[in-house]
Design an enzyme around this catalytic site. Sequence first.
Site, PDB file in Angstrom:
ATOM      1  N   CYS A   1      37.913  44.900  51.036  1.00 24.15           N
ATOM      2  CA  CYS A   1      36.699  45.018  51.069  1.00 24.15           C
ATOM      3  C   CYS A   1      35.815  45.512  52.087  1.00 24.15           C
ATOM      4  O   CYS A   1      34.565  45.468  51.795  1.00 24.15           O
ATOM      5  CB  CYS A   1      36.296  43.365  51.221  1.00 24.15           C
TER       6      CYS A   1
ATOM      7  N   HIS B 175      27.751  39.992  56.147  1.00 26.07           N
ATOM      8  CA  HIS B 175      29.042  40.621  54.507  1.00 26.07           C
ATOM      9  C   HIS B 175      28.709  39.242  54.401  1.00 26.07           C
ATOM     10  O   HIS B 175      29.283  39.696  52.937  1.00 26.07           O
ATOM     11  CB  HIS B 175      30.742  40.819  55.306  1.00 26.07           C
TER      12      HIS B 175
ATOM     13  N   GLU C  79      32.169  35.107  60.647  1.00 25.90           N
ATOM     14  CA  GLU C  79      31.028  36.155  60.790  1.00 25.90           C
ATOM     15  C   GLU C  79      29.807  35.526  62.011  1.00 25.90           C
ATOM     16  O   GLU C  79      29.366  36.202  62.537  1.00 25.90           O
ATOM     17  CB  GLU C  79      30.392  36.254  59.267  1.00 25.90           C
TER      18      GLU C  79
ATOM     19  N   LYS D  37      25.820  39.757  48.576  1.00 21.36           N
ATOM     20  CA  LYS D  37      26.603  38.620  47.274  1.00 21.36           C
ATOM     21  C   LYS D  37      25.938  38.228  47.444  1.00 21.36           C
ATOM     22  O   LYS D  37      26.474  37.632  46.028  1.00 21.36           O
ATOM     23  CB  LYS D  37      27.732  39.169  48.557  1.00 21.36           C
TER      24      LYS D  37
ATOM     25  N   HIS E 134      30.282  40.083  44.619  1.00 17.72           N
ATOM     26  CA  HIS E 134      31.221  40.840  45.561  1.00 17.72           C
ATOM     27  C   HIS E 134      31.955  41.630  44.999  1.00 17.72           C
ATOM     28  O   HIS E 134      32.851  41.268  44.279  1.00 17.72           O
ATOM     29  CB  HIS E 134      32.598  39.858  46.365  1.00 17.72           C
TER      30      HIS E 134
ATOM     31  N   PHE F  16      40.419  41.653  53.408  1.00 17.76           N
ATOM     32  CA  PHE F  16      41.543  41.174  53.810  1.00 17.76           C
ATOM     33  C   PHE F  16      42.291  42.249  54.096  1.00 17.76           C
ATOM     34  O   PHE F  16      42.192  42.993  54.280  1.00 17.76           O
ATOM     35  CB  PHE F  16      42.296  40.592  51.964  1.00 17.76           C
TER      36      PHE F  16
END
Length: 430
Positions: free
Chosen positions: A167, A308, A319, A340, A345, A403
Amino acid sequence: MKRKVVVTGLGAVTPSGIGVDAMWDSVVRGRSAIRVLEGSQFDELPVRIGGQISGFETEGLVSPGLARRLSPVQLWALAAADEALAHAGLQPSPEAWAGDEDRVTIIAATGSGPVDAMQAATRALDERGPRAVPLSLAVYGAPDAAAALLAQRYGATGPAQGVSATCASGAVALGEALRRIRHGYADAALVVGMEDCLGAVNLASNANLRSLAVGYESHPAEASRPFDRARAGFVMSQGASAILLESEERARARGAVPLAELAGFGASSDAYHATAPDPEARGASRAIELSLADAELAPSAIDHVNLHGTGTLAGDAAEIVALRRTLGERAESVPLTATKSSTGHLLGAAGVVEGVIAVLSLAKGRIPPTMNLADPEFPELDFVSGTAREVGLGTVLSTSFGFGGHNGALVFQASADGRHKLPGSKEEDR
């Protein structure tokens, strides 16, 4: 030599709209791109929602024969790239960079590439044997095939490659392009983020991992809810987006108007877990710190953060830890958003999509809202929610985490003359 790198063109093919104008209008007005997925392949899945492209036409984009051989995600990438070049005042043709073609680099950022091609070829092999496997898989089936297609399309003979960092792919690709131009290896870089993650296999795998929001088929617009206490996972979307970067001197020499400056980049790895973020956010913090140092800015200089923010319990919490570790007191007052919540996403394409949104926020002086923030877990922070906020912005931080512990952070700065070249620069949009 450290050259200034500017944004001169933007493109987008997303569930929020085909074209930059349509995407921005949807995001800034707080509209959800999340719908119940259309197609019988989704009927038995535990998750049947996502951000699905609609209204995209291939006529005139490529020949009918090539359109049949390419995956939809590659066609979206070509269309987004064409829009970015046209927006920058360049003809999307093999003569786009005539005379300077060896000074142009192209990067295709993706988490998975055209996975539908491999899945279709596997089914053909199982059902009809080896002769049924299409030749096009060997030619166009790799994640970096779009970069080669774009190089041929525009006659660009500099390096063309793919970048994959789950991502964070889009952010890392933009950062690597920044470095190539800044240090003289290229004069221009076209970065295209692309992802088609809405195949049944990908949806099933992520649902089994329990990373997706489940149970929203009757009210899909409420599924993507980053930083809300009721968040239960992310919502996957498909699409592509493009950003054209150039050295400032090259852009001005050809009469292009810089939309913004890409001033800083930082990247790191958590080295912690295959999917879970480090709860102490050491890697994410490092990426943000590096981006600020690269831009030669103090935390107090950040006017806005496009987070994010995917909507996972652990990811959103980590985050915020990273933000507080890196921005200090500024984290408590800087305006935040998580787009998002509107777009879904787009995985490997997300960093480029959110880069486009950051540039538009700077140029238009508007911060899009975070949707579905009914019960914020961090009410003490300044989340923009409900409606867009009009505010003068000089610097925007955009973060991407993925990830595998991939982390990327970008710092964009305003250009004094950027708003005059924006697509759809109507007074009501500013």
